[in-house]
Design a protein around this motif. Structure first.
Motif, PDB file in Angstrom:
ATOM      1  N   LEU A 121       0.838   4.234  -2.785  1.00  0.00           N
ATOM      2  CA  LEU A 121       0.571   5.632  -2.453  1.00  0.00           C
ATOM      3  C   LEU A 121       1.747   6.523  -2.837  1.00  0.00           C
ATOM      4  O   LEU A 121       1.566   7.609  -3.392  1.00  0.00           O
ATOM      5  CB  LEU A 121       0.284   5.773  -0.950  1.00  0.00           C
TER       6      LEU A 121
ATOM      7  N   VAL B 299       0.840  -1.203   0.000  1.00  0.00           N
ATOM      8  CA  VAL B 299       0.000   0.000   0.000  1.00  0.00           C
ATOM      9  C   VAL B 299       0.872   1.250   0.000  1.00  0.00           C
ATOM     10  O   VAL B 299       0.605   2.217  -0.733  1.00  0.00           O
ATOM     11  CB  VAL B 299      -0.957  -0.004   1.211  1.00  0.00           C
TER      12      VAL B 299
ATOM     13  N   LYS C  93      -4.058  -0.177  -5.918  1.00  0.00           N
ATOM     14  CA  LYS C  93      -3.689   1.014  -6.679  1.00  0.00           C
ATOM     15  C   LYS C  93      -4.612   2.177  -6.322  1.00  0.00           C
ATOM     16  O   LYS C  93      -5.746   1.959  -5.881  1.00  0.00           O
ATOM     17  CB  LYS C  93      -3.743   0.754  -8.192  1.00  0.00           C
ATOM     18  N   THR C  94      -4.100   3.388  -6.513  1.00  0.00           N
ATOM     19  CA  THR C  94      -4.966   4.559  -6.444  1.00  0.00           C
ATOM     20  C   THR C  94      -5.682   4.687  -7.786  1.00  0.00           C
ATOM     21  O   THR C  94      -5.383   3.958  -8.737  1.00  0.00           O
ATOM     22  CB  THR C  94      -4.152   5.837  -6.166  1.00  0.00           C
TER      23      THR C  94
ATOM     24  N   VAL D   6      -8.667   4.375  -3.308  1.00  0.00           N
ATOM     25  CA  VAL D   6      -7.730   3.257  -3.372  1.00  0.00           C
ATOM     26  C   VAL D   6      -8.555   1.990  -3.550  1.00  0.00           C
ATOM     27  O   VAL D   6      -9.524   1.759  -2.814  1.00  0.00           O
ATOM     28  CB  VAL D   6      -6.871   3.166  -2.095  1.00  0.00           C
TER      29      VAL D   6
ATOM     30  N   GLU E 149      -6.803   7.886  -0.593  1.00  0.00           N
ATOM     31  CA  GLU E 149      -5.358   8.082  -0.478  1.00  0.00           C
ATOM     32  C   GLU E 149      -4.932   8.783   0.804  1.00  0.00           C
ATOM     33  O   GLU E 149      -3.845   8.531   1.325  1.00  0.00           O
ATOM     34  CB  GLU E 149      -4.838   8.858  -1.690  1.00  0.00           C
TER      35      GLU E 149
END
Length: 212
Positions: free
Chosen positions: A13, A9, A201-202, A25, A166
């Motif tokens: 980020l 994570v 993923k964002t 996210v 995020e």
């Protein structure tokens, strides 16, 4: 596992490009060794995230009387039996409502009418309401659902779900992912062996593999 999830994570980020909006996210979950043509093998779970979703969750309640009054304080919209009948006569409005609503809750005694008026709209979208029994607290139910995400694979081996935003921080997002992985491993036929990979993923950022 929690430490390795948090590492993935953190990478996702850190490597996400700067954006002028608050990114969500998500995780992508890849399944294997499952016949998803058989509905009994499909993933269809509601999971309460310990750190919340990081996003506004739209919840509509079908209720009347005292339950409707109490629901008005926490739900985005409260509809009664007359509203339900009106929606049944307006397919476009019903589809719009289904599209913009994350979860529906309904008093149990209204479920039969909801099936009659809205079943063809809500059913295929996986959005039939959560029944509210007479002893259930509508406020508690709605507040819990505000922190809930749906894991739904349908007949696809890869599916996605939101795990935060995020600005929640890597630790909070990792806690959410950990809960989802544990639920999947507990409910899949072969547990972790049915998970081919998980990526975080964002919205606009690169995907990073989450060790499982």
């Amino acid at each position: 596992m929690a430490d390795t999830i948090q590492e993935a994570v953190t990478l996702a980020l850190d490597e996400a490009p700067e954006r002028n909006f608050r990114e969500t996210v998500d995780i992508a979950i890849n399944l294997r060794d499952l016949d998803l043509n058989d509905p009994s093998n499909r993933v269809d779970e509601s999971v309460v995230l310990p750190a919340g979703t990081g996003q506004e969750t739209q919840i509509v309640v079908f209720a009347e009387g005292e339950t409707a009054v109490r629901a008005a304080d926490v739900a985005d919209q409260v509809l009664d039996s007359d509203d339900l009948e009106d929606l049944g006569d307006d397919d476009d409005r019903a589809k719009d409502l289904a599209g913009e609503t994350d979860f529906f809750v309904a008093e149990a005694n209204l479920m039969q009418d909801i099936g009659r008026y809205l079943g063809t709209v809500l059913g295929p979208r996986g959005k039939m309401p959560t029944p509210l029994q007479p002893d259930d607290d509508v406020v508690d139910t709605v507040n819990r659902m505000k922190n809930t995400v749906q894991l739904r694979s349908r007949d696809r081996r890869t599916f996605h779900t939101r795990v935060g935003a995020e600005d929640m921080g890597a630790e909070a997002i990792s806690d959410n992912i950990d809960v989802i992985i544990r639920r999947l491993e507990a409910n899949l036929e072969k547990g972790p062996l049915n998970i081919d990979g998980i990526y975080v993923k964002t919205t606009m950022g690169p995907a990073k593999e989450v060790p499982v």
